[in-house]
Design an enzyme around this catalytic site. Structure first.
Site, mmCIF file in Angstrom:
data_model
loop_
_atom_site.group_PDB
_atom_site.id
_atom_site.type_symbol
_atom_site.label_atom_id
_atom_site.label_comp_id
_atom_site.label_asym_id
_atom_site.label_seq_id
_atom_site.Cartn_x
_atom_site.Cartn_y
_atom_site.Cartn_z
ATOM 1 N N LYS A 13 -75.186 32.763 70.881
ATOM 2 C CA LYS A 13 -74.206 33.104 71.934
ATOM 3 C C LYS A 13 -73.018 33.874 71.344
ATOM 4 O O LYS A 13 -72.634 34.924 71.859
ATOM 5 C CB LYS A 13 -73.702 31.820 72.648
ATOM 6 N N ARG A 88 -70.843 23.504 80.521
ATOM 7 C CA ARG A 88 -71.792 22.783 79.677
ATOM 8 C C ARG A 88 -72.292 21.511 80.348
ATOM 9 O O ARG A 88 -73.109 20.795 79.774
ATOM 10 C CB ARG A 88 -71.046 22.393 78.412
ATOM 11 N N ARG A 127 -75.179 29.097 58.835
ATOM 12 C CA ARG A 127 -74.136 29.986 59.387
ATOM 13 C C ARG A 127 -72.892 29.998 58.501
ATOM 14 O O ARG A 127 -72.461 28.972 57.993
ATOM 15 C CB ARG A 127 -73.761 29.522 60.787
ATOM 16 N N ARG A 160 -68.509 25.813 59.349
ATOM 17 C CA ARG A 160 -67.874 24.910 60.324
ATOM 18 C C ARG A 160 -68.165 23.454 59.978
ATOM 19 O O ARG A 160 -69.277 23.148 59.582
ATOM 20 C CB ARG A 160 -68.408 25.213 61.734
ATOM 21 N N ARG A 171 -75.842 17.613 68.457
ATOM 22 C CA ARG A 171 -75.413 18.631 69.440
ATOM 23 C C ARG A 171 -76.613 19.109 70.277
ATOM 24 O O ARG A 171 -76.476 19.353 71.480
ATOM 25 C CB ARG A 171 -74.742 19.807 68.720
HETATM 26 P P1 AP5 Z 1 -74.238 31.969 66.712
HETATM 27 O O1 AP5 Z 1 -74.188 33.275 67.425
HETATM 28 O O2 AP5 Z 1 -73.043 31.550 65.952
HETATM 29 O O3 AP5 Z 1 -74.752 30.806 67.704
HETATM 30 P P2 AP5 Z 1 -74.052 30.094 68.945
HETATM 31 O O4 AP5 Z 1 -75.061 30.035 70.038
HETATM 32 O O5 AP5 Z 1 -72.731 30.735 69.250
HETATM 33 O O6 AP5 Z 1 -73.898 28.644 68.331
HETATM 34 P P3 AP5 Z 1 -72.688 27.585 68.322
HETATM 35 O O7 AP5 Z 1 -73.105 26.565 67.293
HETATM 36 O O8 AP5 Z 1 -71.380 28.250 68.114
HETATM 37 O O9 AP5 Z 1 -72.819 27.006 69.725
HETATM 38 P P4 AP5 Z 1 -72.264 25.686 70.217
HETATM 39 O O10 AP5 Z 1 -72.510 25.827 71.665
HETATM 40 O O11 AP5 Z 1 -72.833 24.483 69.574
HETATM 41 O O12 AP5 Z 1 -70.743 25.698 69.707
HETATM 42 P P5 AP5 Z 1 -69.345 25.821 70.456
HETATM 43 O O13 AP5 Z 1 -68.422 26.468 69.526
HETATM 44 O O14 AP5 Z 1 -69.516 26.383 71.812
HETATM 45 O O15 AP5 Z 1 -75.514 32.029 65.735
HETATM 46 C C1 AP5 Z 1 -75.858 30.948 64.879
HETATM 47 C C2 AP5 Z 1 -76.351 31.488 63.539
HETATM 48 O O16 AP5 Z 1 -77.601 32.139 63.729
HETATM 49 C C3 AP5 Z 1 -75.436 32.507 62.872
HETATM 50 O O17 AP5 Z 1 -75.435 32.307 61.487
HETATM 51 C C4 AP5 Z 1 -76.075 33.882 63.233
HETATM 52 O O18 AP5 Z 1 -75.831 34.859 62.235
HETATM 53 C C5 AP5 Z 1 -77.544 33.511 63.324
HETATM 54 N N1 AP5 Z 1 -78.270 34.274 64.354
HETATM 55 C C6 AP5 Z 1 -77.820 34.599 65.597
HETATM 56 N N2 AP5 Z 1 -78.774 35.280 66.282
HETATM 57 C C7 AP5 Z 1 -79.867 35.351 65.452
HETATM 58 C C8 AP5 Z 1 -81.173 35.934 65.572
HETATM 59 N N3 AP5 Z 1 -81.552 36.565 66.704
HETATM 60 N N4 AP5 Z 1 -82.019 35.822 64.519
HETATM 61 C C9 AP5 Z 1 -81.635 35.195 63.373
HETATM 62 N N5 AP5 Z 1 -80.416 34.636 63.189
HETATM 63 C C10 AP5 Z 1 -79.539 34.714 64.222
HETATM 64 O O19 AP5 Z 1 -68.953 24.270 70.652
HETATM 65 C C11 AP5 Z 1 -68.596 23.460 69.566
HETATM 66 C C12 AP5 Z 1 -68.117 22.106 70.080
HETATM 67 O O20 AP5 Z 1 -66.937 22.292 70.915
HETATM 68 C C13 AP5 Z 1 -69.095 21.338 70.975
HETATM 69 O O21 AP5 Z 1 -70.014 20.566 70.216
HETATM 70 C C14 AP5 Z 1 -68.128 20.473 71.810
HETATM 71 O O22 AP5 Z 1 -67.688 19.351 71.068
HETATM 72 C C15 AP5 Z 1 -66.931 21.394 72.028
HETATM 73 N N6 AP5 Z 1 -67.046 22.180 73.275
HETATM 74 C C16 AP5 Z 1 -67.102 23.548 73.369
HETATM 75 N N7 AP5 Z 1 -67.207 23.924 74.651
HETATM 76 C C17 AP5 Z 1 -67.237 22.787 75.389
HETATM 77 C C18 AP5 Z 1 -67.373 22.529 76.780
HETATM 78 N N8 AP5 Z 1 -67.495 23.515 77.687
HETATM 79 N N9 AP5 Z 1 -67.364 21.224 77.188
HETATM 80 C C19 AP5 Z 1 -67.224 20.211 76.311
HETATM 81 N N10 AP5 Z 1 -67.118 20.376 74.979
HETATM 82 C C20 AP5 Z 1 -67.114 21.664 74.523
#
Ligand code: AP5
Ligand code: ZN
Length: 216
Positions: A13, A88, A127, A160, A171
């Site tokens: 994402k 979410r 990552r 992270r 997660r």
């Molecule tokens: P990346 O693009 O970083 O993946 P992502 O989908 O953004 O993953 P996140 O881990 O950031 O998502 P998340 O939803 O768990 O975290 P968030 O910050 O929202 O890619 C991942 C890796 O793969 C990278 O190294 C990249 O280079 C590689 N890659 C990408 N595409 C690729 C491909 N096609 N092929 C190969 N490699 C690839 O949330 C974190 C925490 O915040 C949550 O756990 C929760 O506690 C809290 N939180 C956030 N939002 C909310 C909400 N709305 N409600 C409640 N709690 C929330």
């Protein structure tokens, strides 16, 4: 263009959000980034969110919804927005519907990026993120040519705290239970597009840009 990027942790994402924002010039609203910035700055919100995030749990809906509502009412969102990591849960999606309805606008598209569990874990554990500009890398799939430093700004790369194998498994479990129902929620509304997220980063980007050109 008013869009949501949906998908499990590590689906890509954040990586794809950078491409979309560059192409369509809309603000990128990542609730995860908002929380991480608040933790860094030591705010009350950051203190409340940290324990949940460290354990791989969701931050309570009422905290998240209030932040997103404020953000969507800012002037730069008038031209559209890209939501990443929100909503979410079904209550978050319902709250978003209410906020948008009150603003007299609606969503154009929800992009769901699909990737299998083994690859999600490999992606998250490998990552690395630039501490200065936030660019995302992967030690095997998308390495920085400058090793431990960012290609773009030479900032130090870091991992992270919630990117351990144990926390990402939690997660993913939380995603399956709380977030996956949103796929049906938006499918029923006829605005869901599903993307095969196991393709190369550039191929995923091309597919997303093609879909979004159709609605913007
Ligand atoms: P990346 O693009 O970083 O993946 P992502 O989908 O953004 O993953 P996140 O881990 O950031 O998502 P998340 O939803 O768990 O975290 P968030 O910050 O929202 O890619 C991942 C890796 O793969 C990278 O190294 C990249 O280079 C590689 N890659 C990408 N595409 C690729 C491909 N096609 N092929 C190969 N490699 C690839 O949330 C974190 C925490 O915040 C949550 O756990 C929760 O506690 C809290 N939180 C956030 N939002 C909310 C909400 N709305 N409600 C409640 N709690 C929330
Ligand atoms: Zn950088």
């Amino acid at each position: 263009m008013r869009t949501i990027l949906l998908g499990p942790p590590g689906a890509g994402k954040g990586t794809q959000a950078a491409v979309i924002v560059n192409e369509f010039h809309v603000p990128h609203i990542s609730t995860g980034d908002i929380f991480r910035n608040n933790i860094k700055q030591g705010t009350e919100l950051g203190k409340k969110a940290k324990d949940y995030m460290d354990q791989g749990l969701l931050v309570p809906d009422e905290l998240v919804v209030a932040i997103v509502e404020d953000r969507l009412k800012q002037e730069d969102c008038e031209k559209g927005f890209l939501l990443d990591g929100f909503p979410r849960t079904v209550p978050q999606a319902e709250a978003l519907d209410d906020v948008l309805k009150n603003m007299g606008i609606s969503l154009d598209k929800v992009i769901n990026i699909e990737v299998n569990k083994d690859n999600l874990i490999k992606r998250v554990v490998g990552r690395r993120i630039c501490k200065d500009c936030g660019a995302t890398y992967h030690i095997d799939f998308n390495p920085s040519v400058k090793g431990e430093l960012c290609d773009q700004c030479e900032g130090q790369l870091y991992q992270r705290p919630d990117d351990t194998e144990e926390t990402v498994s939690k997660r993913i479990e939380v995603y399956s239970k709380e977030t996956q129902p949103l796929i049906q929620y938006y499918q029923k509304r006829g605005i869901l597009a599903v993307i095969e997220g196991e393709q190369d980063i550039e191929d995923v980007s091309q597919e997303i840009v093609r879909i979004l050109r159709g609605v913007s």
